[in-house]
Scaffold this motif. Structure first.
Motif, mmCIF file in Angstrom:
data_model
loop_
_atom_site.group_PDB
_atom_site.id
_atom_site.type_symbol
_atom_site.label_atom_id
_atom_site.label_comp_id
_atom_site.label_asym_id
_atom_site.label_seq_id
_atom_site.Cartn_x
_atom_site.Cartn_y
_atom_site.Cartn_z
ATOM 1 N N VAL A 90 -13.920 4.293 6.507
ATOM 2 C CA VAL A 90 -12.774 4.235 5.565
ATOM 3 C C VAL A 90 -11.315 3.259 6.084
ATOM 4 C CG1 VAL A 90 -12.858 6.434 4.269
ATOM 5 C CG2 VAL A 90 -11.514 6.302 6.404
ATOM 6 N N THR A 91 -10.741 2.785 5.276
ATOM 7 C CA THR A 91 -9.610 1.861 5.727
ATOM 8 C C THR A 91 -8.140 2.499 5.037
ATOM 9 O OG1 THR A 91 -9.791 0.548 3.744
ATOM 10 C CG2 THR A 91 -11.027 -0.305 5.742
ATOM 11 N N MET A 92 -7.269 2.703 6.074
ATOM 12 C CA MET A 92 -6.260 3.724 5.592
ATOM 13 C C MET A 92 -4.998 2.713 5.597
ATOM 14 S SD MET A 92 -6.414 7.489 7.386
ATOM 15 C CE MET A 92 -7.892 8.435 7.121
ATOM 16 N N MET A 93 -4.117 3.029 4.500
ATOM 17 C CA MET A 93 -3.034 2.069 4.525
ATOM 18 C C MET A 93 -1.855 2.584 3.878
ATOM 19 S SD MET A 93 -4.767 0.189 1.203
ATOM 20 C CE MET A 93 -6.343 0.395 1.746
ATOM 21 N N THR A 94 -0.578 2.175 4.540
ATOM 22 C CA THR A 94 0.680 2.476 4.240
ATOM 23 C C THR A 94 1.478 1.322 4.025
ATOM 24 O OG1 THR A 94 0.842 4.764 5.450
ATOM 25 C CG2 THR A 94 2.809 3.681 5.152
ATOM 26 N N SER A 95 1.931 0.635 5.216
ATOM 27 C CA SER A 95 2.703 -0.856 4.953
ATOM 28 C C SER A 95 2.423 -1.548 3.658
ATOM 29 C CB SER A 95 2.612 -1.428 6.401
ATOM 30 O OG SER A 95 3.159 -0.866 7.318
ATOM 31 N N VAL A 96 1.262 -1.613 3.421
ATOM 32 C CA VAL A 96 1.162 -2.556 2.308
ATOM 33 C C VAL A 96 1.407 -1.900 0.959
ATOM 34 C CG1 VAL A 96 -1.303 -1.941 1.885
ATOM 35 C CG2 VAL A 96 -0.653 -4.251 1.040
ATOM 36 N N LEU A 97 1.346 -0.678 0.862
ATOM 37 C CA LEU A 97 1.803 0.024 -0.122
ATOM 38 C C LEU A 97 3.154 0.211 -0.429
ATOM 39 C CD1 LEU A 97 -0.856 2.958 -0.424
ATOM 40 C CD2 LEU A 97 -0.932 0.542 -1.420
ATOM 41 N N LEU A 98 3.836 0.255 0.513
ATOM 42 C CA LEU A 98 5.590 0.200 0.905
ATOM 43 C C LEU A 98 5.880 -1.133 0.329
ATOM 44 C CD1 LEU A 98 6.171 2.375 3.817
ATOM 45 C CD2 LEU A 98 6.466 2.954 1.731
ATOM 46 N N GLU A 99 5.152 -2.123 0.779
ATOM 47 C CA GLU A 99 5.709 -3.604 0.488
ATOM 48 C C GLU A 99 5.165 -3.872 -0.899
ATOM 49 O OE1 GLU A 99 5.577 -5.591 4.921
ATOM 50 O OE2 GLU A 99 3.813 -5.999 3.644
ATOM 51 N N LYS A 100 4.131 -3.807 -1.317
ATOM 52 C CA LYS A 100 3.609 -4.262 -2.488
ATOM 53 C C LYS A 100 3.455 -3.293 -3.734
ATOM 54 C CE LYS A 100 1.353 -8.398 -0.742
ATOM 55 N NZ LYS A 100 0.326 -8.852 0.103
ATOM 56 N N GLY A 101 3.666 -2.099 -3.252
ATOM 57 C CA GLY A 101 3.333 -1.341 -4.413
ATOM 58 C C GLY A 101 2.310 -0.606 -4.716
ATOM 59 N N ILE A 102 2.164 0.580 -5.317
ATOM 60 C CA ILE A 102 0.966 1.452 -5.458
ATOM 61 C C ILE A 102 -0.070 0.578 -6.226
ATOM 62 C CG2 ILE A 102 0.057 3.337 -6.514
ATOM 63 C CD1 ILE A 102 2.705 4.913 -5.359
ATOM 64 N N THR A 103 0.445 -0.230 -7.243
ATOM 65 C CA THR A 103 -0.533 -0.826 -8.218
ATOM 66 C C THR A 103 -1.375 -1.893 -7.433
ATOM 67 O OG1 THR A 103 1.243 -2.323 -8.646
ATOM 68 C CG2 THR A 103 0.900 -0.664 -10.327
ATOM 69 N N TYR A 104 -0.948 -2.195 -6.035
ATOM 70 C CA TYR A 104 -1.654 -3.242 -5.267
ATOM 71 C C TYR A 104 -3.258 -2.674 -5.141
ATOM 72 C CZ TYR A 104 -2.658 -7.149 -2.580
ATOM 73 O OH TYR A 104 -2.824 -8.196 -1.800
ATOM 74 N N ILE A 105 -3.165 -1.381 -5.170
ATOM 75 C CA ILE A 105 -4.342 -0.715 -4.753
ATOM 76 C C ILE A 105 -5.622 -1.285 -5.632
ATOM 77 C CG2 ILE A 105 -5.796 1.656 -4.919
ATOM 78 C CD1 ILE A 105 -3.157 3.006 -4.164
ATOM 79 N N GLU A 106 -5.276 -1.397 -6.916
ATOM 80 C CA GLU A 106 -6.199 -2.053 -7.824
ATOM 81 C C GLU A 106 -6.815 -3.168 -7.405
ATOM 82 O OE1 GLU A 106 -5.183 -1.812 -11.921
ATOM 83 O OE2 GLU A 106 -7.367 -2.653 -12.699
ATOM 84 N N THR A 107 -5.893 -4.329 -7.324
ATOM 85 C CA THR A 107 -6.174 -5.607 -6.650
ATOM 86 C C THR A 107 -6.965 -5.377 -5.213
ATOM 87 O OG1 THR A 107 -3.871 -6.210 -7.202
ATOM 88 C CG2 THR A 107 -5.149 -7.708 -5.785
ATOM 89 N N LEU A 108 -6.863 -4.582 -4.373
ATOM 90 C CA LEU A 108 -7.739 -4.305 -3.304
ATOM 91 C C LEU A 108 -9.071 -3.986 -3.682
ATOM 92 C CD1 LEU A 108 -5.032 -2.941 -0.741
ATOM 93 C CD2 LEU A 108 -6.220 -5.308 -0.884
ATOM 94 N N VAL A 109 -9.097 -3.036 -4.499
ATOM 95 C CA VAL A 109 -10.675 -2.486 -4.939
ATOM 96 C C VAL A 109 -11.266 -3.451 -5.444
ATOM 97 C CG1 VAL A 109 -11.690 -0.972 -6.423
ATOM 98 C CG2 VAL A 109 -9.754 -0.142 -5.247
ATOM 99 N N LYS A 110 -10.629 -4.166 -6.706
ATOM 100 C CA LYS A 110 -11.249 -5.329 -7.256
ATOM 101 C C LYS A 110 -11.739 -6.251 -6.416
ATOM 102 C CE LYS A 110 -10.011 -4.450 -11.778
ATOM 103 N NZ LYS A 110 -9.056 -4.607 -13.002
ATOM 104 N N GLY A 111 -10.807 -6.820 -5.430
ATOM 105 C CA GLY A 111 -11.293 -7.927 -4.556
ATOM 106 C C GLY A 111 -12.393 -7.472 -3.827
#
Ligand SMILES: Cc1cc2nc3c(=O)[nH]c(=O)nc-3n(C[C@H](O)[C@H](O)[C@H](O)COP(=O)(O)O)c2cc1C
Length: 332
Positions: free
Chosen positions: A265-286
Motif C-alpha cells: 500500500v501507499t500511504m499519504m498525508t501531505s498531498v491530501l493536505l495540499e490538494k484536498g481529499i477529492t484528489y484521491i479520485e484523481t490518483l485512483v483514476k490515474g
C-alpha cells in the motif's frame, strides 16, 4: 475493469491508496469524503502514550512519586488539553467511524515505552479497528545507549503489544537503524504483520533573531519517496511482513513506483493536505489509466517487478550504484 485490489495486514483493500495518520482523520466527515473519493483504507490519527498515561493518572503518580527527571521531561509536552481527543473519546470516535464507512480503519498508537499504557491497544481492538499501527517515534540521545539496547527496547514493546491484541499489527519506523533489514526480520519474528516505512522526523530550525530552536513541520515532496523506494525494494520478499510506504506519495507515478518495488500500500498525508481529499479520485483514476495503457489487468501484476534483489549480491549492487552515480557527475 482494472483490478486495483491489494492485501495489507491480511485485509483486502479495493486499492492501495491509504490515508495515513494525520489531523485529517480526526473529522468523521473527512473520512466519509475519503471513502467517497475512493480511498482503500484509513489510519486514524494517533493517541500518544503521554495522553493515555495522563488519563490513567499514572502520569500524576509519576509526577509526584517519581524522579525529578521524569517530571522535567513531562514539562516539555504540549498541554494535553490542546489535543482534540482524550483516549476515551478516541475509542468512541473509532466506533462511530466504523459504523459510518465500509473501508478498513486502522487505529494508531504513538509511544516508546513498554509499560501499562499498552493496555489501551485492547480498547482499540474492542472498538472494532481492523488493525493497529504503532508509531515508535524515538530519537535516542543518550550516549550510553547502544544500538542493540535501542533495538531490544523496540522488540520488548512489540512483544508486549502482540500479547495484548489479536488484530493485525503494523509498526511505523524511522530510517535510522544500523541494519534495517536485520531489524525488520526481528520485528517479523515477533509477529508484526506490516512495516510502515518511514517516519519523517521533524527537523527543528534555529531562529537567529530570537536565538531559539523553532519547531518546523514541512510537508513532503515526491523526492522524499526515494529513500522509501530503496528500502521497500531491499526488503520485499526478504522479510515476511507486508510493506507500506509513507512519505512522499504525491502522484500516480509515486504510487506505481512504490508498488513496483514491492509495497502493498501507499500511504499519504501531505498531498491530501495540499490538494484536498477529492484528489484521491484523481490518483485512483490515474493509476487505473496507467495500467490500462500498459496492458495490465491488475495492480498485482506490477507488484515487485522492480525489486532490487533481482541481483543476488545486493550490498555490492548498492556500492556499484553509488560509484556509478558519483562518476556520472560532470562539472564544467
Ligand atoms: C500535520 C501532520 C500530523 C501528523 N500526525 C501523525 C500522527 O498523529 N501519527 C503518525 O503516526 N503520523 C503522523 N503524521 C505523519 C504522517 O502520517 C505521514 O507518515 C507523514 O506525513 C509522511 O507522509 P506524507 O509524505 O504523505 O506526508 C502526521 C503528519 C502531518 C503532516
Amino acid at each position: 475493469m482494472i483490478d486495483l485490489s491489494t492485501e495489507y495486514l491480511g485485509i483486502k483493500l479495493k486499492n492501495p491508496l491509504v490515508a495515513s495518520s494525520s489531523p485529517l482523520c480526526e473529522d468523521i466527515e473527512n473520512i466519509k469524503q475519503m471513502e467517497k473519493n475512493g480511498i482503500g483504507a484509513v489510519v486514524l490519527h494517533s493517541i500518544f502514550e503521554e495522553q493515555v498515561l495522563l488519563q490513567e493518572k499514572e502520569l500524576n503518580y509519576a509526577l509526584t512519586e517519581n524522579t525529578e527527571r521524569y517530571a522535567e521531561s513531562l514539562s516539555y509536552f504540549p498541554d494535553v488539553g490542546d489535543y482534540h481527543f482524550a483516549p476515551e473519546e478516541y475509542v468512541k470516535y473509532l466506533k462511530m467511524v466504523k459504523k459510518a464507512v465500509n473501508i478498513p480503519i486502522i487505529g494508531s498508537l504513538n509511544g516508546i515505552s513498554n509499560s501499562g499504557w499498552l493496555r489501551y491497544s485492547k480498547k482499540i481492538e474492542e472498538a472494532g479497528a481492523d488493525g493497529l499501527e504503532l508509531n515508535i517515534y524515538y530519537i535516542p540521545t543518550r550516549a550510553d545507549l547502544s544500538c542493540q539496547m535501542v533495538e531490544e527496547t523496540y522488540l520488548e514493546l512489540v512483544k508486549e503489544l502482540r500479547k495484548n491484541i489479536k488484530i493485525p499489527l503494523a509498526i511505523k519506523l524511522g530510517p535510522y537503524f544500523n541494519s534495517t533489514a536485520h531489524f525488520s526480520e526481528k520485528l517479523a519474528e515477533e509477529g508484526v504483520d506490516g512495516l510502515v516505512l518511514f517516519n519523517r522526523f521533524y527537523q527543528p530550525d534555529i531562529d537567529l533573531v530570537e536565538m531559539s530552536v523553532v519547531p518546523n513541520l514541512e510537508l513532503s515532496t515526491s523526492s522524499t519517496l526515494r529513500l522509501r523506494l530503496r528500502w521497500i525494494g531491499i526488503l520485499y520478499n526478504k522479510i515476511k511482513t507486508d510493506l507500506a510506504v509513507t512519505g512522499g506519495i504525491h502522484t500516480v507515478d509515486d504510487i506505481l513506483k512504490s508498488i513496483m518495488v514491492g509495497a502493498n500500500v501507499t500511504m499519504m498525508t501531505s498531498v491530501l493536505l495540499e490538494k484536498g481529499i477529492t484528489y484521491i479520485e484523481t490518483l485512483v483514476k490515474g493509476t487505473e489509466e496507467w495500467l490500462r495503457r500498459h496492458n495490465y489487468q491488475s495492480i498485482g501484476e506490477i507488484r515487485g517487478i522492480l525489486k532490487e534483489h533481482k541481483v543476488k549480491e545486493t550490498d555490492a549492487f548498492e556500492r556499484a550504484n553509488y560509484m556509478r552515480v558519483l562518476h556520472s557527475y560532470h562539472y564544467e
